[in-house]
Design a protein around this motif. Structure first.
Motif, PDB file in Angstrom:
ATOM      1  N   GLY A 159      17.032  66.887  -8.351  1.00 23.18           N
ATOM      2  CA  GLY A 159      18.116  66.204  -7.671  1.00 23.18           C
ATOM      3  C   GLY A 159      19.360  67.071  -7.673  1.00 23.18           C
ATOM      4  N   ALA A 163      25.008  62.357  -9.647  1.00 18.77           N
ATOM      5  CA  ALA A 163      24.579  62.271 -11.049  1.00 18.77           C
ATOM      6  C   ALA A 163      23.985  63.603 -11.499  1.00 18.77           C
ATOM      7  N   ARG A 183      15.190  68.200  -2.901  1.00 21.80           N
ATOM      8  CA  ARG A 183      14.573  68.078  -1.579  1.00 21.80           C
ATOM      9  C   ARG A 183      15.275  68.974  -0.571  1.00 21.80           C
TER      10      ARG A 183
HETATM   11  N1  LIG Z   1      22.149  56.293 -16.027  1.00 21.57           N
HETATM   12  C1  LIG Z   1      23.313  56.416 -15.418  1.00 21.57           C
HETATM   13  O1  LIG Z   1      24.385  56.191 -15.993  1.00 21.57           O
HETATM   14  C2  LIG Z   1      23.335  56.863 -13.982  1.00 21.57           C
HETATM   15  C3  LIG Z   1      24.544  57.252 -13.382  1.00 21.57           C
HETATM   16  C4  LIG Z   1      24.517  57.660 -12.050  1.00 21.57           C
HETATM   17  C5  LIG Z   1      23.328  57.655 -11.349  1.00 21.57           C
HETATM   18  N2  LIG Z   1      22.175  57.274 -11.962  1.00 21.57           N
HETATM   19  C6  LIG Z   1      20.897  57.298 -11.237  1.00 21.57           C
HETATM   20  O2  LIG Z   1      20.669  58.638 -10.813  1.00 21.57           O
HETATM   21  C7  LIG Z   1      19.967  58.627  -9.562  1.00 21.57           C
HETATM   22  C8  LIG Z   1      20.723  59.498  -8.554  1.00 21.57           C
HETATM   23  O3  LIG Z   1      22.004  58.940  -8.325  1.00 21.57           O
HETATM   24  P1  LIG Z   1      23.121  59.765  -7.521  1.00 21.57           P
HETATM   25  O4  LIG Z   1      24.363  58.966  -7.654  1.00 21.57           O
HETATM   26  O5  LIG Z   1      23.123  61.174  -7.916  1.00 21.57           O
HETATM   27  O6  LIG Z   1      22.574  59.652  -6.013  1.00 21.57           O
HETATM   28  P2  LIG Z   1      22.890  60.625  -4.793  1.00 21.57           P
HETATM   29  O7  LIG Z   1      24.220  61.261  -4.935  1.00 21.57           O
HETATM   30  O8  LIG Z   1      22.592  59.813  -3.572  1.00 21.57           O
HETATM   31  O9  LIG Z   1      21.776  61.796  -4.902  1.00 21.57           O
HETATM   32  C9  LIG Z   1      20.426  61.510  -4.747  1.00 21.57           C
HETATM   33  C10 LIG Z   1      19.606  62.779  -4.992  1.00 21.57           C
HETATM   34  O10 LIG Z   1      18.223  62.416  -4.997  1.00 21.57           O
HETATM   35  C11 LIG Z   1      17.556  63.107  -3.933  1.00 21.57           C
HETATM   36  N3  LIG Z   1      16.647  62.168  -3.279  1.00 21.57           N
HETATM   37  C12 LIG Z   1      16.972  60.961  -2.754  1.00 21.57           C
HETATM   38  N4  LIG Z   1      15.860  60.372  -2.246  1.00 21.57           N
HETATM   39  C13 LIG Z   1      14.843  61.249  -2.447  1.00 21.57           C
HETATM   40  C14 LIG Z   1      13.457  61.214  -2.132  1.00 21.57           C
HETATM   41  N5  LIG Z   1      12.902  60.172  -1.504  1.00 21.57           N
HETATM   42  N6  LIG Z   1      12.701  62.276  -2.477  1.00 21.57           N
HETATM   43  C15 LIG Z   1      13.250  63.341  -3.108  1.00 21.57           C
HETATM   44  N7  LIG Z   1      14.560  63.424  -3.423  1.00 21.57           N
HETATM   45  C16 LIG Z   1      15.337  62.388  -3.103  1.00 21.57           C
HETATM   46  C17 LIG Z   1      18.623  63.581  -2.984  1.00 21.57           C
HETATM   47  O11 LIG Z   1      18.140  64.746  -2.335  1.00 21.57           O
HETATM   48  P3  LIG Z   1      18.809  65.320  -0.972  1.00 21.57           P
HETATM   49  O12 LIG Z   1      19.956  66.210  -1.405  1.00 21.57           O
HETATM   50  O13 LIG Z   1      17.714  66.066  -0.333  1.00 21.57           O
HETATM   51  O14 LIG Z   1      19.273  64.116  -0.185  1.00 21.57           O
HETATM   52  C18 LIG Z   1      19.788  63.850  -3.938  1.00 21.57           C
HETATM   53  O15 LIG Z   1      19.651  65.108  -4.543  1.00 21.57           O
HETATM   54  C19 LIG Z   1      19.843  57.164  -9.152  1.00 21.57           C
HETATM   55  O16 LIG Z   1      18.589  56.697  -9.541  1.00 21.57           O
HETATM   56  C20 LIG Z   1      20.918  56.471  -9.967  1.00 21.57           C
HETATM   57  O17 LIG Z   1      20.606  55.125 -10.241  1.00 21.57           O
HETATM   58  C21 LIG Z   1      22.168  56.873 -13.261  1.00 21.57           C
END
Ligand SMILES: NC(=O)c1ccc[n+]([C@@H]2O[C@H](COP(=O)([O-])OP(=O)(O)OC[C@H]3O[C@@H](n4cnc5c(N)ncnc54)[C@H](OP(=O)(O)O)[C@@H]3O)[C@@H](O)[C@H]2O)c1
Length: 312
Positions: A159, A163, A183
């Protein structure tokens, strides 16, 4: 009735009708002196933050209340302006406002400036300071729950979103080498560059390799982090081939709903140590709590509140 209203519909118990969303341990009685904090996001009604912060305020007897503000995409800067006018003491910031809020703050912490994203706003006199506690939250989870130091580790992060970037920068700043797999190759390159800017040792690299099928980097990694949403839904594919995993690795999934993703199941079967996203959620919140109130967050109380919400 909107989703938000349905979510907040009273359960029939008098005390719960008076509570802000979240299951604080005793009734909160806000007055004119009560300090207000909250989370902005879109959507935000299922946020766990009100439950954990209100439980902590109640436990410490602080006259604070925390609620959730549904702020539509594009209005993050307006929420920061509202914070000034309304005298809100602290804001947590979630999707999709982190970048807009960073721009609207008067100052940024080094982490928020590097990431160009704020997950928290605090007051310093009349000034609003944008902070980012996500990376430190992840590091605390790694240290406290897995008992390991990231210095010298080889990490692979799947990713390159908000995050992932926070985790990459945090690991890099502690002396881990980080390989980013994403991706979209261009986003991986940008995220890896952030890791390098944060002082990573040689080894920051990017890869546009297909996410399923598994890059060789996983085999050589001490720490594998899933920072994609893959695993939130039962029909999602795994982010990589779990046959690459081995014992003595740590596999962290930032997802906390479900608490145990198929990736973590596979990692446990391979004998790896597993961490879900609850720890990062708790410790990033604990960092915010400390900045706002000056008090150490009661982590156990927050964890219990989150556990109740996730179980419910
Ligand atoms: N535990 C915590 O405190 C915490 C905090 C924040 C987030 N999170 C979790 O971390 C995850 C990511 O959050 P984020 O805020 O970073 O989201 P984000 O900014 O939307 O980034 C999503 C990432 O995942 C990739 N992705 C999305 N759908 C995909 C798929 N179907 N196949 C392959 N790659 C895919 C995207 O790739 P592309 O660049 O190609 O679009 C991007 O790199 C989520 O599950 C969220 O719930 C947890």
């Amino acid at each position: 009735m909107s989703d938000e209203e349905a979510h907040q519909r009273p359960s029939g118990r008098a005390e719960s009708m008076l509570r802000p969303s979240g299951r604080a341990e005793s009734m909160l009685r806000p007055s004119g002196r009560t300090k207000v904090a909250g989370v902005i996001g879109d959507p935000v009604q299922h946020s766990l933050s009100p439950a954990l912060h209100n439980a902590a305020f109640t436990h410490l007897g602080l006259d604070w209340v925390y609620t959730a503000f549904a702020v539509p995409a594009g209005q993050g800067a307006d929420a920061v302006a509202a914070m000034r006018v309304l005298g809100i003491e602290g804001l947590s910031v979630t999707m999709p406002h982190k970048d807009d809020v960073a721009v609207a703050c008067d100052e940024l912490s080094p982490a928020a400036a590097l990431l160009g994203a704020a997950n928290c706003v605090r007051r310093k006199g009349d000034r609003l300071i944008g902070e980012n506690t996500d990376g430190d939250g992840f590091l605390a989870s790694l240290r406290v729950q897995a008992g390991v130091e990231p210095a010298g580790m080889h990490a692979v992060v799947f990713g390159a979103g908000g995050a992932a970037r926070a985790v990459i920068v945090a690991l890099a700043s502690q002396g881990a080498s980080v390989t980013v797999v994403n991706r979209s190759a261009d986003a991986a390159v940008r995220a890896a560059a952030l890791g390098a800017a944060a002082g990573a040792t040689a080894g920051v690299a990017s890869s546009s390799a297909a996410m399923v099928g598994g890059p060789r980097a996983v085999r050589d990694a001490d720490l594998v982090v899933n920072a994609t949403p893959l695993g939130m839904s039962k029909i999602d594919p795994l982010p990589f081939d779990p046959a690459l995993l081995r014992s003595r690795q740590i596999v962290a999934d930032l997802i906390y709903r479900p608490e145990r993703t198929p990736l973590l199941e596979a990692a446990a079967s391979a004998g790896a140590m597993t961490l879900n996203g609850v720890g990062m959620l708790l410790y990033q919140a604990a960092g915010q709590f400390k900045m706002w109130t000056g008090r150490d967050a009661p982590i156990d109380v927050m964890a219990a509140a989150v556990g109740l919400e996730l179980a419910g």
